[in-house]
Write an enzyme that holds these catalytic residues in place. Sequence first.
Site, PDB file in Angstrom:
ATOM      1  N   GLU A 118       0.865  -1.160   0.055  1.00  0.00           N
ATOM      2  CA  GLU A 118      -0.073  -0.003  -0.258  1.00  0.00           C
ATOM      3  C   GLU A 118       0.814   1.411   0.130  1.00  0.00           C
ATOM      4  OE1 GLU A 118      -3.209  -0.211   2.700  1.00  0.00           O
ATOM      5  OE2 GLU A 118      -4.194  -1.828   1.770  1.00  0.00           O
TER       6      GLU A 118
ATOM      7  N   GLU B 136      -5.695  -8.841   0.421  1.00  0.00           N
ATOM      8  CA  GLU B 136      -6.376  -8.470   1.638  1.00  0.00           C
ATOM      9  C   GLU B 136      -8.079  -8.173   1.345  1.00  0.00           C
ATOM     10  OE1 GLU B 136      -4.751  -5.445   4.036  1.00  0.00           O
ATOM     11  OE2 GLU B 136      -2.743  -5.843   3.716  1.00  0.00           O
TER      12      GLU B 136
END
Length: 292
Positions: free
Chosen positions: A122, A226
């Site tokens: 991220e 995720e």
Amino acid sequence: MKTAAFALALTASWTGANAYWKGFNVQATKADGSCRTQADWERDFNTMKALPGGFSSMRVYASSDCNTLANAVPAALNTGGQILASVWTQDENHYNAEKAALLSAVQRYGTRWLVAVGVGSEDLYRKETSAGRLAQQINEVRNLLNSNGGSGIQVGHVDTWTAWVDPANTAVIQACDFVGTNGFPYFQNTQSNPIDQGYNLFWQSVQATRDVVNRVKPGTWVWVTETGWPTGGPTENQAVASTPNLQRYWSEVACSAFKNGHAFWYALIDYSASPSFGVLDNNYNPKINLAC
């Protein structure tokens, strides 16, 4: 009502694979903040194997932090588990320590424990790096593996689906062997996001990522790295954190994702975090029925 078109489209794009990696994201620290030992990692692997579905793989968030690979790799080998490893990219000293920890694990144990390597997590979403620098780091880690018996190990990056559809980040897609996408309808609080829209929002995000990846680098697989729904935490627009909502999201999203491609659920256990996404409580008991 959930829409099957998104899952069907993904099934078509993934046809031909005989088996998929499926598992959980697992943090390196315990409830008291101390680092997991080898025995703790072995407990995690054995717990996953005993769950419905017999999970044998996990994703970890770093290589050097808390001696993650030094402790988790022998645990994986002792239990028949596998690891989707991660290399933290921020801060050059940290990045170099991460590469050294990965190299040490590969040189000592080989690669039969290694699913793949995600370089960064991220970073693009948080705007902590440039696409060019991240692409360079992906290539550096791939070269490191290729030079040390890890030729053929896939190296990619994990980020939010919103980062993957940003045209500014195409250089990262071009550098990746796989693209790991994170999608949480719970956090999509600028849209209508009650639990009954969770399935649609999730698969829309995966399909949007695949569409971009297929334009930039056709044939590159998109992995779900995720997703999850919390049992506790604040309400995000129409998304309510609750155990019944986790049960529904698991039954609809997890059970379809595990059948349609490589997928790592967030998370196995996260103790007192808020919001809390763990499927196990602090005593390692499932919060919901995990059968599919």
